[in-house]
Design a protein around this motif. Structure first.
Motif, PDB file in Angstrom:
ATOM      1  N   UNK A 185       0.840  -1.205   0.000  1.00  0.00           N
ATOM      2  CA  UNK A 185       0.000   0.000   0.000  1.00  0.00           C
ATOM      3  C   UNK A 185       0.873   1.252   0.000  1.00  0.00           C
ATOM      4  N   UNK A 186       1.827   1.315   0.915  1.00  0.00           N
ATOM      5  CA  UNK A 186       2.676   2.508   0.999  1.00  0.00           C
ATOM      6  C   UNK A 186       3.691   2.555  -0.138  1.00  0.00           C
ATOM      7  N   UNK A 187       4.184   1.417  -0.566  1.00  0.00           N
ATOM      8  CA  UNK A 187       5.160   1.423  -1.657  1.00  0.00           C
ATOM      9  C   UNK A 187       4.527   1.914  -2.949  1.00  0.00           C
ATOM     10  N   UNK A 188       3.308   1.494  -3.233  1.00  0.00           N
ATOM     11  CA  UNK A 188       2.643   1.913  -4.462  1.00  0.00           C
ATOM     12  C   UNK A 188       2.261   3.384  -4.428  1.00  0.00           C
ATOM     13  N   UNK A 189       1.953   3.919  -3.233  1.00  0.00           N
ATOM     14  CA  UNK A 189       1.560   5.313  -3.114  1.00  0.00           C
ATOM     15  C   UNK A 189       2.757   6.247  -3.000  1.00  0.00           C
ATOM     16  N   UNK A 190       3.722   5.855  -2.167  1.00  0.00           N
ATOM     17  CA  UNK A 190       4.799   6.764  -1.795  1.00  0.00           C
ATOM     18  C   UNK A 190       6.188   6.290  -2.220  1.00  0.00           C
ATOM     19  N   UNK A 191       6.269   5.200  -2.943  1.00  0.00           N
ATOM     20  CA  UNK A 191       7.577   4.714  -3.358  1.00  0.00           C
ATOM     21  C   UNK A 191       8.290   3.947  -2.249  1.00  0.00           C
ATOM     22  N   UNK A 192       9.597   3.948  -2.300  1.00  0.00           N
ATOM     23  CA  UNK A 192      10.416   3.156  -1.377  1.00  0.00           C
ATOM     24  C   UNK A 192      10.524   3.851  -0.023  1.00  0.00           C
TER      25      UNK A 192
END
Length: 258
Positions: A185-192
């Motif tokens: 969820x966070x990787x797809x929204x905010x990257x690494x």
């Protein structure tokens, strides 16, 4: 050595961001909201969207409107689906006369990384109350130049312990979640932005009820919460609650696993 920026230089260079922070705080924003909103406007200024320079001349009512618009942008950054924020005043204040609010909704990773870099970098100086008082006391630099202001500025963020960049998460009963779902969820929204996700250790197939997210920097925690104690996020129609992680005494730890 010639050409080396000092802490004093940085504070003067980003005085507009400090002024924005002070004005947001004065109209009732809590410190974290004021800091995040000022960092967002500073990032926009670095992208040639110069609304931040108009803050000193605005009425308290107009400042409150700018703060509300900045917070609507910050709110959309953590939403599961793109939500276009309404920012008519910020857009009107820009020299070019227009900022497309859809940019924030559809480029959340770019915005979050930019604001996080500011919070982790120059923001550590800009929003430091001790340095603000020190600068006012020795404003001209002609009489006294304390080491804190004369020190060379390092653009490398200060490393902080994992506990300071962690969030405690809880799940609804009967609606557990896999760690990979939270990570993605966070990787797809905010990257690494996430180092790892830990989950409660359970036995007998009992689903976990809580866990812990470790972010790459403390700024991501600040942007998730944005001044709130507890926030709710929906991932695939299931809700999780997030708050700042507070470590328990060593004798009672052991709540998470790799």
């Amino acid at each position: 050595m010639a050409g080396v920026l000092t802490v004093r230089d940085v504070l003067y260079l980003y005085s507009a961001a400090r002024t924005a922070y002070d004005r947001f705080f004065d109209i009732g924003c809590n410190p974290e909201q004021a800091r995040n909103a000022a960092a967002l406007l500073l990032w926009l200024d670095q992208c040639n969207v110069s609304a931040i320079h108009h803050l000193p001349g605005l009425s308290p009512t107009a400042v409150s409107m700018v703060a509300a618009e900045a917070n609507s942008v910050l709110e959309c950054l953590r939403q599961p689906a793109p939500v276009v924020p309404a920012i008519p005043l910020i857009s009107a204040l820009c020299q070019d006369g227009d900022v497309d609010p859809r940019f924030f909704a559809f480029h959340q990773d770019l915005v979050v990384r930019g604001v996080a870099d500011i919070l982790d970098g120059v923001g550590a100086l800009i929003f430091d109350e001790h340095l603000k008082v020190m600068l006012r006391r020795y404003e001209t630099g002609l009489v006294g130049n304390p080491p804190e202001l004369a020190a060379p500025y390092s653009c490398r963020p200060v490393a902080v312990p994992e506990d300071c960049r962690s969030m405690f998460i809880t799940f609804s009963r009967g609606a557990p979640m896999e760690r990979e779902e939270i990570f993605d969820y966070f990787r797809q929204k905010w990257g690494d932005c996430v180092v790892r996700v830990l989950m409660e250790k359970t036995t007998g197939g009992t689903p976990p009820m809580y866990g812990r997210i470790i972010f790459r920097s403390e700024a991501f925690v600040q942007l998730v919460l944005n001044g709130e104690r507890l926030v709710k996020i929906t991932i695939r129609h299931r809700q999780i609650w997030l708050r700042k992680y507070v470590p328990r005494p060593a004798a009672t730890q052991g709540s998470g696993s790799e």
